[in-house]
Design an enzyme around this catalytic site. Structure first.
Site, PDB file in Angstrom:
ATOM      1  CD  GLU A   1      55.215  27.597  41.784  1.00  0.00           C
ATOM      2  OE1 GLU A   1      55.792  26.839  40.977  1.00  0.00           O
ATOM      3  OE2 GLU A   1      55.702  28.678  42.169  1.00  0.00           O
TER       4      GLU A   1
ATOM      5  CB  CYS B   1      46.242  46.280  39.673  1.00  0.00           C
ATOM      6  SG  CYS B   1      46.790  44.932  40.729  1.00  0.00           S
TER       7      CYS B   1
ATOM      8  CB  CYS C   1      46.863  39.698  45.089  1.00  0.00           C
ATOM      9  SG  CYS C   1      45.606  39.190  46.269  1.00  0.00           S
TER      10      CYS C   1
ATOM     11  CB  SER D   1      48.460  35.060  52.130  1.00  0.00           C
ATOM     12  OG  SER D   1      47.417  34.234  51.674  1.00  0.00           O
TER      13      SER D   1
ATOM     14  CD  GLU E   1      45.333  37.723  51.099  1.00  0.00           C
ATOM     15  OE1 GLU E   1      44.927  38.898  51.048  1.00  0.00           O
ATOM     16  OE2 GLU E   1      46.110  37.224  50.262  1.00  0.00           O
TER      17      GLU E   1
ATOM     18  CD  GLU F   1      47.304  31.998  54.528  1.00  0.00           C
ATOM     19  OE1 GLU F   1      48.459  31.526  54.526  1.00  0.00           O
ATOM     20  OE2 GLU F   1      46.764  32.486  53.504  1.00  0.00           O
TER      21      GLU F   1
ATOM     22  CE  LYS G   1      47.911  39.326  38.362  1.00  0.00           C
ATOM     23  NZ  LYS G   1      47.748  38.658  39.666  1.00  0.00           N
TER      24      LYS G   1
ATOM     25  CD  GLU H   1      50.252  34.958  39.237  1.00  0.00           C
ATOM     26  OE1 GLU H   1      49.971  34.829  40.442  1.00  0.00           O
ATOM     27  OE2 GLU H   1      49.629  35.710  38.471  1.00  0.00           O
TER      28      GLU H   1
END
Length: 574
Positions: A370, A507, A303, A323, A283, A286, A362, A365
């Site tokens: 992908e 989190c 994230c 990102s 990150e 980037e 999650k 996710e």
């Protein structure tokens, strides 16, 4: 200031204070159900729907809800008259009369506020037996389950979904007796704009909302001798897991957690902090590339899967600025089934990756197509902090007395920068530590940014690197994210790098953490624990982690290079 009496005791409070708040000041506990006070995070729910907090105004000879009635000069309030006690009990009985009695198998058994109220009111029979609502279970999503039959119309989930997160998935459906909190047009959750952040279930007082359980498939994998089962644990888990075993919130239980996971039979125990270091490198690279070119700014951290889901639904025209980095646990899964598999000579098809996360999003996710490689998902199963606690309890472990042990090597070493990912502002701080080195070739002397560390939903800072000023912002809570993105669209605000986390506080307050029922003091203690772990680390910079240096030199090549991009980056879609 206002002077009043509560149960004969004199109390002085500020004008605008509720009776409930005034009573707390003199340690008089008034039971509540729909009330939810999270002023520390900038919101409060006082719809006064349940009428459980009734008190009597002796001078008015009437009952009022304490959570929504402001104090007045000379008030004489009683919380202990028989009229109050009987009325409160009847209201609880009416809630129970339209509620299933399957407490023994309910997901909230032992942690249910309605159950606690029934015990407090000494209710032993349900006197009112009449018609009950009967709605089908909504288990369409991979993250959470909605059981409308257990909804008590407290509206806490609506407050979180509509006012705090501004997602707008949950709303009142129907009129009169059959009314229930549901979705628009009664759509299943998977077909709505739900981001699966789990904040609704984190505040639900009953079992009307709960997570999809992954315990059984994980146990089956552990029993399958043909599989090598890897487990990774997120940074926020280690400062909350102890709460499930009576330990003080914020207690760092990393070593005990590793021992418990080893006792459960996992073949390898790894730290997601390692992958957080990996994320930091990618990150930061980037960001530095974009910053030096002046393109696609501000860069938005990626994230948090709920945040990604939110921008895909609500701001598809801005999908070029987040990102492209995968979240840390997905990066871990990707290198586990490539780099680790090669090192250990294991067929990737025989590797099962389990993530222990503070987040129910999650779960959704991990199923995104992908986030896979050669037909294999990066992560196979996600367990919440609550679920892993259940597994530990099932195995009769005395968790607080467990010996401490270390994560496995190869991908077990991490830096303090990886740990702070678990708290709002941590991803930003970690990225800036590494970006500074990439730009200057030097280590950042000031490793901590105090302005990024508190629980405020919006924080900003300005950092100077080689004469260039970097404008940074940190946002937690999707409602705050919406405000920020709208201000960027309107060119009212301008930044270079932004961290966004869906859950207020980050989190540490995720939907899969031990229930806090609106207690912001617990969130603060967890945050303190996260930052103490960072300060106690020998290595506090991601690029100085020997395991990170090794994986780049042996396998990934340059940060942002072809192989790194293929394994560690992803794409987004409307």
């Amino acid at each position: 200031m206002v002077n009043l009496k509560i149960n004969g005791q004199d109390v002085q409070v500020e004008k605008g204070t509720t009776i409930l708040e005034a009573a707390k000041k003199i340690n008089i506990k008034i039971p509540t159900l729909c009330h939810m006070d999270m002023k520390g995070l900038g919101f409060i729910n006082r719809d006064a729907n349940c009428r459980v907090c009734l008190v009597e105004l002796m001078d008015k000879n009437k009952l009022v809800p304490a959570c929504d009635t402001l104090v007045k000069e000379g008030m004489d309030v009683r919380t202990d008259t028989y009229r109050v006690i009987r009325s409160r009990k009847v209201n609880i009985e009416l809630l129970l009369s339209n509620h299933p009695t399957d407490c023994l198998v309910c997901s909230k058994s032992g942690n249910c506020e309605l159950q606690d109220l029934a015990w407090l009111a000494n209710i032993r029979t349900i006197r009112f037996t009449g018609e009950r609502i009967n709605y089908p279970l909504d288990n369409s999503s991979l993250s959470l389950i909605r059981d409308p039959n257990k909804c008590v119309l407290c509206k806490r989930c609506e407050t979180m979904c509509n006012e705090v997160q501004t997602v707008g998935t949950l709303t009142d459906v129907g009129r009169g007796f059959p009314v229930v909190v549901g979705t628009e047009f009664d759509e299943p959750m998977i077909k709505t704009n739900c981001t699966f952040c789990g904040q609704c279930l984190s505040v639900c007082p009953t079992g009307a909302l709960y997570e999809v359980s992954s315990i059984e498939p994980v146990v089956r994998a552990l029993m399958d001798k043909t599989k090598t089962v890897l487990v990774q644990t997120a940074p926020a888990v280690r400062v909350a897991l102890g709460e499930e075993f009576g330990m003080e919130p914020g207690t760092v239980v990393t070593g005990k957690m590793v021992t418990a996971l080893r006792n459960l039979g996992f073949d390898y125990i790894f730290d997601t902090d390692f992958a957080a270091d990996l994320t930091t490198i990618e990150e930061a690279r980037e960001f530095v590339t974009r910053f030096e070119k002046g393109e696609n700014l501000p860069i938005l951290t990626s994230c948090c899967p709920s945040w990604v889901n939110f921008i895909e639904y609500n701001f598809p025209e801005m999908l070029h600025i987040p990102s492209s980095c995968k979240s840390p646990h997905e990066m871990f899964g990707s290198v586990a089934k490539t780099y680790f598999a090669e090192k250990m000579n294991i067929d990737p098809k025989d590797i099962v990756v389990v993530s222990v996360m503070p987040c129910v999003a999650k779960k959704y996710e991990s199923a995104r197509p992908e986030l896979s490689n050669k037909g294999l998902s990066d992560v196979d199963y996600v367990l919440s902090t609550r679920e892993i606690a259940h597994m530990i309890k099932d195995c009769s472990m005395d968790f607080p007395k467990l010996e401490e042990s270390e994560f496995d090597s190869i991908m077990g070493e991490s830096s303090g920068a990886g740990v702070i990912f678990g708290s709002t502002g941590g991803v930003m701080e970690a990225a800036l530590r590494t970006a500074y080195n990439m730009i200057t070739g030097e280590d950042l002397e000031k490793l901590e940014y105090k302005e990024l560390k508190d629980l405020r939903g919006f924080k900003e800072a300005e950092i100077e690197i080689k004469g260039k000023k970097i404008k940074a912002a940190v946002v937690s809570g999707l409602g705050n994210a919406r405000k920020l993105l709208n201000s960027i669209k309107s060119k009212e605000k301008s930044y270079d790098i932004i961290e966004i986390m869906a859950c207020p506080g980050g989190c540490i307050a995720g939907g899969g953490q031990p229930f806090i029922h609106g207690n912001t003091d617990i969130i603060r203690k967890r945050m303190k624990g996260i930052h103490s772990e960072d300060r106690n680390k020998k290595i506090r910079l991601s690029y100085k982690n020997p395991s990170i240096q090794k994986i780049y030199s042996e396998y990934l090549g340059e940060p942002g290079g072809e192989r790194a991009h293929h394994l560690l980056h992803t794409t987004y879609g409307k």
